[in-house]
Design a protein around this motif. Structure first.
Motif, short mmCIF file in Angstrom:
data_model
loop_
_atom_site.label_atom_id
_atom_site.label_comp_id
_atom_site.label_asym_id
_atom_site.label_seq_id
_atom_site.Cartn_x
_atom_site.Cartn_y
_atom_site.Cartn_z
N ASP A 124 -85.44 67.53 74.41
CA ASP A 124 -86.74 67.61 73.72
C ASP A 124 -87.38 66.22 73.63
O ASP A 124 -88.60 66.10 73.51
CB ASP A 124 -86.61 68.21 72.32
N ALA A 131 -91.36 70.09 74.39
CA ALA A 131 -91.63 71.47 74.82
C ALA A 131 -93.08 71.72 75.18
O ALA A 131 -93.37 72.51 76.07
CB ALA A 131 -91.19 72.44 73.73
N ARG A 132 -93.99 71.03 74.50
CA ARG A 132 -95.39 71.36 74.78
C ARG A 132 -95.81 70.97 76.21
O ARG A 132 -96.86 71.39 76.68
CB ARG A 132 -96.31 70.72 73.75
N LYS A 191 -95.45 73.70 80.10
CA LYS A 191 -96.25 74.84 80.48
C LYS A 191 -96.72 74.81 81.93
O LYS A 191 -97.41 75.71 82.38
CB LYS A 191 -97.45 74.95 79.55
N ARG A 244 -83.77 72.85 80.23
CA ARG A 244 -85.00 72.61 80.98
C ARG A 244 -84.81 71.58 82.10
O ARG A 244 -84.48 70.44 81.87
CB ARG A 244 -86.12 72.18 80.03
N LEU A 256 -89.47 76.73 69.00
CA LEU A 256 -89.80 75.54 69.78
C LEU A 256 -91.29 75.30 69.88
O LEU A 256 -91.74 74.41 70.60
CB LEU A 256 -89.15 75.55 71.17
N MET A 303 -93.99 76.43 71.19
CA MET A 303 -94.83 76.37 72.39
C MET A 303 -96.08 77.21 72.20
O MET A 303 -97.04 77.07 72.95
CB MET A 303 -94.07 76.88 73.62
N ASN A 304 -96.05 78.09 71.21
CA ASN A 304 -97.27 78.84 70.90
C ASN A 304 -97.96 78.13 69.72
O ASN A 304 -97.78 76.94 69.53
CB ASN A 304 -96.91 80.31 70.59
N ARG A 338 -82.31 74.44 66.63
CA ARG A 338 -82.43 73.01 66.96
C ARG A 338 -83.34 72.30 65.98
O ARG A 338 -84.43 72.76 65.67
CB ARG A 338 -82.95 72.82 68.38
N ARG A 391 -89.21 69.25 67.60
CA ARG A 391 -88.90 70.58 68.15
C ARG A 391 -89.87 71.65 67.62
O ARG A 391 -90.31 72.52 68.34
CB ARG A 391 -87.46 70.95 67.78
#
Ligand code: SF4
Lengths: 197, 462
Positions: free
Chosen positions: A22, A27-28, A31, A83, B409, B411-412, B428, B433
């Motif tokens: 991370d 994470a962002r 995509k 990832r 996490l 992402m949304n 996590r 995060r």
């Protein structure tokens, strides 16, 4: 893929333990639907402030470390998620080798599948690199894959590292696993046949 | 004499490269939208088809919103990734449960509940929490995208055989201690890299007496101590759980499968590379105080002081506490929090919702807390409603959201703002995060429930 035989390069030191995926690529940034462009966001949260400007004190932003092809990090590098973007970010930035005293499993596989060589060294060897780069930011390491050795050119000390013969061949020849597996199709079908009796 | 792991692994070896990895046959692969697009692309570039499409199951879960799933996704980048999976799944003819489908949800919740994940199988997914499925008595592990491509192309991966470890938890759990607490306790003792290179089998009374949901939670967290995966020998609890699920074998097939599954246990006298045992009586409800899941402690304990940390780890330890806004030696009990997240592939199952609801019944959500209650799948959501838990939650001031990975996490849109504290049942607590600057305290569903009604870190036992 480019073949990997030997490399001598300056380094980027990151003496932090448990650097997780991370941190390597938040994470962002996951995509995207291609493998390109992740290098710009390598260590994004450490590297840029909330306005997207470079943080002066982060090591990747220090001009003296520019151009290094070896990242040297603290113990347990690459823990966390599977990832592969982490490996793409490291490769995309221009690193060809990551040196640490310990790597997380999945990261190690992902790195190798992208022709980034993870080199495991002893705690002492690692500590010596961090010491040496404090004295001289332009110090270099040499990785000789054929001989499986890593040399700290500041101290002249070498250590050997492990890599299995198969992966070593892949690196030396620039071949990937899929090429190999595809050549084994009959074996797979044979296995399937045997197991549905 | 073989371990459970060896039995399943050996049964799936197609070939070995001398002094190299094993070519391992994969029974089932799951794919989500984040780690698969480049793999499908790779296939296209090589001009290949999916080798065994019926053994591949895809669904989007990471990017999907947890409100208004009936409408198109607003964030164009998330939408593109979900649409790409949609396109790839259709083009390559694999099993596919799109957003809003009754079988959609977090992949690691959906697999077991539909009987897709079965004892004796090898399973992979481009996701580290694939370890979850090991609870069925299977070898399941996370892989990278290049390996996803390998499985799409050949139904095999290349893996070096991991070492084996057995973790025994014996004795009787104290009241208020959930499977999540057991896992967080183990990880706190093992540290975040302590099982790297190993495949773990969990055993002992505590595991034997645990429900399937609980076992899934424990195996889910294996990766947080670095393990390749975790597994539990299948037993009556497993068979009972699997029986009758949609994709589970039926009739004669069932009998045949059952006979085989009953052989799936570690032989007496089989040797593990490492064995560790813990006493259930030592386990308290747990919380984490730092930025990796190994930095956990009993809820009544104090954060270690600097002199308890070895010299090499001190910089990381201080950096971590600094990020969290905590000091060495302090207690977390009574600290004010801002968000509560119940959900994820760790704690988004029906039992977690039962435990949470049971605790909050007759109480009220604290005004200072924003609570996100996100079922792990539509099947879980349906069950919550069937049991009337949603009404009890509503009366206590909580609303359910729609299934997905959500704040696990971020992402949304479910992001915890910078500097805010979230008590989270996910897996996590890494920096950022749950959103840039977010501060995560990992805990089980009961600690989350107690925090949600008091607005503070609270011991759920009283
Ligand atoms: S819920 Fe969290 S850990 Fe589980 S698959 Fe989704 S993002 Fe990963």
């Amino acid at each position: 893929m480019e073949k990997f035989i030997t490399l001598t390069s300056t380094i980027v030191p990151l003496p932090i333990e448990n650097v997780d995926t991370d941190q390597i690529i938040p994470a962002r940034f996951l995509k995207a639907t291609s493998k390109e462009g992740f290098g710009d966001n390598l260590f994004a949260d450490w590297r840029y402030d909330s306005n997207g400007d470079e943080k002066k004190d982060f090591v990747l932003n220090e001009p003296k470390y520019k151009g290094a092809e070896i990242l040297v990090a603290g113990k347990n590098f690459g823990s966390g998620s599977s990832r592969e973007h982490a490996a793409w970010a490291i490769a995309g930035y221009g690193f060809r080798v990551v040196v640490s005293s310990f790597f997380a499993d999945i990261f190690k596989n992902n790195a190798m599948n992208n022709f980034v060589l993870p080199v495991v060294v002893s705690e002492q060897f690692l500590a010596d690199i961090f010491d040496a780069v404090k004295q001289d930011t332009k110090m270099t390491l040499t990785i000789d894959l054929e001989a499986q050795t890593i040399t700290n050119n500041a101290t002249g000390k070498s250590e050997s590292f492990a890599i299995n013969t198969y992966k070593k061949e892949c690196f030396l020849k620039g071949l990937d696993d899929i090429d190999y597996l595809l050549s084994k199709k009959e074996l797979i079908e044979e296995y399937e046949h045997k197991n549905c009796q | 004499m073989k371990t459970l792991f060896d039995k399943i692994w050996d049964a799936h070896v197609v070939s070995s490269v001398d002094d190299g990895p094993t070519q391992l046959y994969i029974d089932r692969m799951y794919c989500h939208e984040v780690t698969s697009p480049q793999a499908f692309d790779g296939l296209r570039k090589r001009g290949l088809k999916v080798f065994r499409p019926q053994q591949i199951t895809c669904m989007p879960d990471h990017n999907i919103p947890t409100v208004n799933q009936e409408k198109p996704i607003e964030d164009p980048v998330s939408k593109n990734q979900v649409d790409t999976l949609d396109k790839n799944a259709k083009e390559f003819g694999v099993n596919y449960y799109p957003m809003g489908h009754e079988k959609n949800g977090v992949i690691h919740v959906v697999g077991p509940e539909n009987g897709l994940s079965l004892p004796g199988m090898t399973m992979v997914c481009g996701d580290s929490h694939t370890s979850t499925h090991g609870a069925m008595g299977a070898v399941a592990f996370g892989i990278g995208t290049s390996e996803v491509e390998m499985v799409l192309a050949t139904q095999c991966v290349f893996q070096s055989k991991p070492k084996t470890m057995r973790i025994l938890v014996n004795g009787k759990l104290k009241e208020g201690v959930t499977p999540k607490d057991v896992a967080l306790y183990i990880i706190s003792k093992m540290t975040t890299g302590g099982a790297t290179g190993y495949f773990v089998e969990y055993a002992g009374d505590v595991i034997k007496n645990m429900s399937m949901e609980g076992r899934l939670t424990v195996c889910n967290l294996s990766i947080e101590m670095g393990a390749r995966g975790g597994m539990i020998a299948p037993d009556e609890t497993t068979f009972e759980y699997v029986k009758g699920r949609e994709f589970a074998p039926k009739g004669e097939e069932w009998e045949k499968a059952l006979a085989y599954w009953k052989t799936l246990k570690t032989d007496e006298g089989a040797v593990f590379d490492k064995e560790i045992s813990f006493d259930a009586a030592d386990i308290e409800p747990m919380v984490t105080y730092g930025t990796n899941p190994g930095m956990g402690m009993g809820i009544t304990e104090s954060i270690p002081t600097l002199d308890q940390i070895d010299a090499a780890g001190r910089v990381s330890f201080e950096k971590s506490l600094d990020y969290m806004g905590f000091k060495p030696g302090e207690k977390l009990l009574g600290k004010s929090i801002d968000y509560v997240f119940l959900g994820s592939c760790t704690n988004g199952r029906i039992e977690d919702f039962r435990a949470f609801t049971n605790y909050v019944e007759g109480r009220k959500k604290a005004d200072n807390v924003i609570a996100w209650l996100v079922p792990g799948s539509w099947a879980v959501e349906k069950q919550i409603k069937a049991e009337g838990l949603d009404k009890i939650l509503h009366d206590a001031g909580f609303e359910l959201r729609q299934p997905g990975c959500s704040a696990c996490l971020a992402m949304n849109d479910d992001k915890v703002p910078a500097g805010k504290y979230a008590v989270s049942t996910s897996n996590r607590n890494f920096e950022g995060r749950q959103g840039p600057g977010a501060r995560t305290i990992l805990a089980g569903p009961l600690v989350a429930a107690a925090a949600a009604v008091t607005g503070r870190i609270t011991d759920p036992r009283g």
